[in-house]
Design a protein around this motif. Structure first.
Motif, PDB file in Angstrom:
ATOM      1  N   HIS A  96      24.054 -40.912   3.580  1.00  0.00           N
ATOM      2  CA  HIS A  96      24.273 -40.722   2.145  1.00  0.00           C
ATOM      3  C   HIS A  96      25.559 -39.924   1.899  1.00  0.00           C
ATOM      4  CE1 HIS A  96      20.425 -42.403   0.821  1.00  0.00           C
ATOM      5  NE2 HIS A  96      19.909 -41.839   1.887  1.00  0.00           N
ATOM      6  N   ARG A  97      26.296 -39.651   2.987  1.00  0.00           N
ATOM      7  CA  ARG A  97      27.581 -38.935   2.884  1.00  0.00           C
ATOM      8  C   ARG A  97      28.648 -39.773   3.587  1.00  0.00           C
ATOM      9  NH1 ARG A  97      26.790 -33.352   5.550  1.00  0.00           N
ATOM     10  NH2 ARG A  97      28.871 -33.027   4.668  1.00  0.00           N
ATOM     11  N   PRO A  98      29.087 -40.859   2.935  1.00  0.00           N
ATOM     12  CA  PRO A  98      29.998 -41.798   3.605  1.00  0.00           C
ATOM     13  C   PRO A  98      31.374 -41.233   3.917  1.00  0.00           C
ATOM     14  CG  PRO A  98      29.784 -42.336   1.277  1.00  0.00           C
ATOM     15  CD  PRO A  98      28.753 -41.297   1.563  1.00  0.00           C
ATOM     16  N   HIS A  99      31.765 -40.148   3.258  1.00  0.00           N
ATOM     17  CA  HIS A  99      33.111 -39.616   3.470  1.00  0.00           C
ATOM     18  C   HIS A  99      33.167 -38.454   4.462  1.00  0.00           C
ATOM     19  CE1 HIS A  99      34.380 -42.211   0.279  1.00  0.00           C
ATOM     20  NE2 HIS A  99      33.640 -41.592  -0.611  1.00  0.00           N
ATOM     21  N   GLN A 100      32.010 -38.031   4.958  1.00  0.00           N
ATOM     22  CA  GLN A 100      32.029 -36.889   5.864  1.00  0.00           C
ATOM     23  C   GLN A 100      32.483 -37.331   7.263  1.00  0.00           C
ATOM     24  OE1 GLN A 100      29.664 -36.054   8.486  1.00  0.00           O
ATOM     25  NE2 GLN A 100      28.546 -37.993   8.402  1.00  0.00           N
ATOM     26  N   SER A 101      33.248 -36.463   7.894  1.00  0.00           N
ATOM     27  CA  SER A 101      33.779 -36.783   9.221  1.00  0.00           C
ATOM     28  C   SER A 101      33.270 -35.815  10.290  1.00  0.00           C
ATOM     29  CB  SER A 101      35.314 -36.727   9.197  1.00  0.00           C
ATOM     30  OG  SER A 101      35.759 -35.434   8.802  1.00  0.00           O
ATOM     31  N   THR A 123      38.880 -37.378  27.168  1.00  0.00           N
ATOM     32  CA  THR A 123      38.708 -37.132  25.745  1.00  0.00           C
ATOM     33  C   THR A 123      38.381 -38.473  25.084  1.00  0.00           C
ATOM     34  OG1 THR A 123      41.085 -37.407  25.370  1.00  0.00           O
ATOM     35  CG2 THR A 123      40.273 -35.152  25.726  1.00  0.00           C
ATOM     36  N   ALA A 124      38.259 -38.471  23.763  1.00  0.00           N
ATOM     37  CA  ALA A 124      37.882 -39.705  23.070  1.00  0.00           C
ATOM     38  C   ALA A 124      38.670 -39.864  21.786  1.00  0.00           C
ATOM     39  CB  ALA A 124      36.387 -39.722  22.766  1.00  0.00           C
ATOM     40  N   SER A 125      39.032 -41.109  21.497  1.00  0.00           N
ATOM     41  CA  SER A 125      39.593 -41.481  20.202  1.00  0.00           C
ATOM     42  C   SER A 125      38.471 -42.144  19.410  1.00  0.00           C
ATOM     43  CB  SER A 125      40.760 -42.447  20.373  1.00  0.00           C
ATOM     44  OG  SER A 125      41.810 -41.831  21.095  1.00  0.00           O
ATOM     45  N   VAL A 126      38.259 -41.666  18.175  1.00  0.00           N
ATOM     46  CA  VAL A 126      37.102 -42.089  17.393  1.00  0.00           C
ATOM     47  C   VAL A 126      37.553 -42.689  16.071  1.00  0.00           C
ATOM     48  CG1 VAL A 126      34.906 -41.366  16.377  1.00  0.00           C
ATOM     49  CG2 VAL A 126      35.773 -40.207  18.437  1.00  0.00           C
ATOM     50  N   GLY A 127      37.020 -43.866  15.742  1.00  0.00           N
ATOM     51  CA  GLY A 127      37.281 -44.504  14.455  1.00  0.00           C
ATOM     52  C   GLY A 127      35.973 -44.755  13.734  1.00  0.00           C
ATOM     53  N   VAL A 128      35.983 -44.545  12.411  1.00  0.00           N
ATOM     54  CA  VAL A 128      34.759 -44.683  11.617  1.00  0.00           C
ATOM     55  C   VAL A 128      35.036 -45.578  10.414  1.00  0.00           C
ATOM     56  CG1 VAL A 128      32.939 -43.465  10.352  1.00  0.00           C
ATOM     57  CG2 VAL A 128      34.082 -42.350  12.288  1.00  0.00           C
ATOM     58  N   ALA A 129      34.084 -46.444  10.078  1.00  0.00           N
ATOM     59  CA  ALA A 129      34.176 -47.289   8.891  1.00  0.00           C
ATOM     60  C   ALA A 129      32.809 -47.334   8.218  1.00  0.00           C
ATOM     61  CB  ALA A 129      34.631 -48.696   9.253  1.00  0.00           C
ATOM     62  N   THR A 130      32.790 -47.362   6.896  1.00  0.00           N
ATOM     63  CA  THR A 130      31.526 -47.366   6.159  1.00  0.00           C
ATOM     64  C   THR A 130      31.530 -48.438   5.075  1.00  0.00           C
ATOM     65  OG1 THR A 130      32.350 -45.715   4.579  1.00  0.00           O
ATOM     66  CG2 THR A 130      31.161 -44.894   6.500  1.00  0.00           C
ATOM     67  N   ILE A 131      30.329 -48.812   4.649  1.00  0.00           N
ATOM     68  CA  ILE A 131      30.160 -49.732   3.523  1.00  0.00           C
ATOM     69  C   ILE A 131      28.819 -49.425   2.867  1.00  0.00           C
ATOM     70  CG2 ILE A 131      29.050 -51.544   4.897  1.00  0.00           C
ATOM     71  CD1 ILE A 131      30.462 -53.603   3.128  1.00  0.00           C
ATOM     72  N   ALA A 132      28.760 -49.542   1.550  1.00  0.00           N
ATOM     73  CA  ALA A 132      27.502 -49.337   0.830  1.00  0.00           C
ATOM     74  C   ALA A 132      26.535 -50.472   1.158  1.00  0.00           C
ATOM     75  CB  ALA A 132      27.753 -49.273  -0.670  1.00  0.00           C
ATOM     76  N   ALA A 155      22.028 -45.708   0.385  1.00  0.00           N
ATOM     77  CA  ALA A 155      22.680 -45.333   1.640  1.00  0.00           C
ATOM     78  C   ALA A 155      23.882 -46.214   1.944  1.00  0.00           C
ATOM     79  CB  ALA A 155      21.673 -45.407   2.790  1.00  0.00           C
ATOM     80  N   HIS A 156      24.732 -45.731   2.851  1.00  0.00           N
ATOM     81  CA  HIS A 156      25.869 -46.475   3.371  1.00  0.00           C
ATOM     82  C   HIS A 156      25.640 -46.746   4.858  1.00  0.00           C
ATOM     83  CE1 HIS A 156      27.698 -45.115  -0.340  1.00  0.00           C
ATOM     84  NE2 HIS A 156      28.784 -45.815  -0.085  1.00  0.00           N
ATOM     85  N   LEU A 157      26.147 -47.866   5.317  1.00  0.00           N
ATOM     86  CA  LEU A 157      26.149 -48.158   6.746  1.00  0.00           C
ATOM     87  C   LEU A 157      27.438 -47.620   7.338  1.00  0.00           C
ATOM     88  CD1 LEU A 157      24.890 -49.600   9.216  1.00  0.00           C
ATOM     89  CD2 LEU A 157      26.181 -51.628   8.540  1.00  0.00           C
ATOM     90  N   MET A 158      27.318 -46.792   8.368  1.00  0.00           N
ATOM     91  CA  MET A 158      28.484 -46.198   9.029  1.00  0.00           C
ATOM     92  C   MET A 158      28.550 -46.690  10.473  1.00  0.00           C
ATOM     93  SD  MET A 158      29.383 -42.154   9.692  1.00  0.00           S
ATOM     94  CE  MET A 158      29.776 -41.851   7.971  1.00  0.00           C
ATOM     95  N   VAL A 159      29.690 -47.251  10.837  1.00  0.00           N
ATOM     96  CA  VAL A 159      29.925 -47.709  12.200  1.00  0.00           C
ATOM     97  C   VAL A 159      31.016 -46.855  12.832  1.00  0.00           C
ATOM     98  CG1 VAL A 159      30.755 -49.596  13.643  1.00  0.00           C
ATOM     99  CG2 VAL A 159      29.155 -50.067  11.790  1.00  0.00           C
ATOM    100  N   THR A 160      30.749 -46.346  14.022  1.00  0.00           N
ATOM    101  CA  THR A 160      31.697 -45.497  14.739  1.00  0.00           C
ATOM    102  C   THR A 160      32.059 -46.155  16.067  1.00  0.00           C
ATOM    103  OG1 THR A 160      30.665 -43.521  13.778  1.00  0.00           O
ATOM    104  CG2 THR A 160      32.083 -43.196  15.700  1.00  0.00           C
ATOM    105  N   VAL A 161      33.342 -46.228  16.332  1.00  0.00           N
ATOM    106  CA  VAL A 161      33.839 -46.754  17.610  1.00  0.00           C
ATOM    107  C   VAL A 161      34.438 -45.601  18.398  1.00  0.00           C
ATOM    108  CG1 VAL A 161      35.508 -48.284  18.720  1.00  0.00           C
ATOM    109  CG2 VAL A 161      34.279 -49.058  16.687  1.00  0.00           C
TER     110      VAL A 161
END
Length: 367
Positions: A284-289, A307-316, A224-230
């Protein structure tokens, strides 16, 4: 009975406790202490092999040697690294089984009862880290072995010593662990409250960090990857200024409810302050948005004109080391935060993914 049922059904303490330990930078110390106690315990069966009250005969001595090897293998679980919850339960069960084997192998029941008092060590460990069912296993094994040795003591003309010994083992494996579990459960509840944002009831930044470390620890060793969303709200200051802070608070509560509904059951959700929110989850889908897009669209659909501005970053997760977990979490938040600001500069109501070249193509602007 109601209290007993609540105690029996309470969740495992291990993940949140290890997450808190890692957040405080104490994982190395905890590992060293537990490994040291476990290693020193291996000297008990070795020492008993040298005295006449210890194991006598081929089978008892073989059983004692096997228990010594079992204790060494259990030690290695903590020596090689911070174990997973499953390995931790295996460690506790192995120590309990080895103590039972050593006690039953002793030729003198008084010495065997003395060995039985060491059941208190895994009992205390389980009380701090795991569920009541694991404590019950330790208790059952301890009381069975202690009862067997008490019968031997009684038949040898020492009934008073037998009763006192069984009572001591009972106290060490029931009342002491139960007291510890009450304290740990209360501590966990207080920590959760201390780490909770009073308006939205999401985690604050400190609580978010602790829970994400728990998430990392739980899913280590997987692909899995860890995904953080701001998530940062667009136009929130204008909303506060034009409609008042009470209306703004209602908007924040509404956004918090959206995050809870949109995120998975295991996701860690927090409010880092003001109108900024954080989500951490494994994927398990680190590139999906699509997840970020669903959040953005759901927030835009609220009746609060935001509305919202969203940023996403992932790491294995395979790239995350326990000793650097806190730093990696901060770096992921910073990376997602930068992508969120890029989306905001593009006009807001957009999502971006900070993942190499994919980050350049992951912009989704609302139509």
């Amino acid at each position: 009975m109601r209290w007993v049922k609540q105690w029996w059904r309470q969740s495992d303490h291990y993940d949140w406790l290890m997450g808190y330990v890692k957040f405080r930078g104490l994982s190395g110390l905890v590992r060293t202490m537990i490994a040291a106690v476990a290693i020193m315990s291996t000297f008990i069966p070795i020492a008993l092999m040298t005295v006449p009250e210890g194991p006598v005969g081929v089978v008892p001595r073989l059983v004692t040697r096997a228990a010594t090897v079992g204790l060494v293998l259990a030690d290695l679980i903590w020596v090689v690294g911070l174990p997973s919850r499953r390995r931790s339960t295996i460690f506790a069960a192995m120590v309990t089984a080895c103590i039972a084997a050593v006690a039953l192998s002793c030729s003198d029941p008084a010495v065997a009862i003395l060995v039985c008092t060491t059941f208190g060590v895994p009992a205390a460990y389980v009380a701090f880290t795991h569920r009541a069912i694991h404590a019950a296993f330790n208790f059952q094994v301890a009381m069975i072995v202690a009862t067997v040795e008490a019968v031997r003591l009684t038949t040898s003309g020492r009934p008073v010593l037998a009763v006192c010994a069984v009572w001591l083992v009972f106290v060490l494996t029931v009342t002491v662990p139960a007291s510890i579990q009450i304290v740990v459960h209360a501590l966990g509840t207080d920590l959760i409250r201390a780490d909770c944002d009073p308006l939205t009831f999401l985690l604050n930044r400190r609580g978010f960090g602790i829970k994400v470390q728990e998430l990392i620890h739980r899913d280590r060793g997987t692909s899995a990857h860890l995904m953080v969303t701001v998530i940062d709200l667009d136009g929130f200051k204008l909303l506060n200024d034009s409609r008042g802070h009470l209306f703004g608070d209602r908007a924040l509560i509404a956004v918090a409810d959206i995050l809870r509904k949109q995120a998975s059951h295991d996701a860690v959700i927090g409010r880092s302050g003001g109108d900024e929110f954080l989500i951490a989850d494994t994927t398990h889908r680190p590139h999906q948005s699509s997840a970020a897009e669903r959040l953005r669209a759901a927030i835009a659909a609220t009746p609060y004109a935001i509305t919202a501005s969203v940023g996403v970053a992932t790491i294995a997760l395979s790239d995350v080391d326990d000793s650097a977990a806190a730093t990696i979490i901060d770096d992921l938040v910073m990376s997602a935060d930068l992508e969120m600001y890029v989306a905001k500069r593009l006009g807001g109501n957009a999502s971006r993914h900070a993942d190499g070249s994919y980050g350049q193509t992951a912009v989704r602007l609302a139509e």
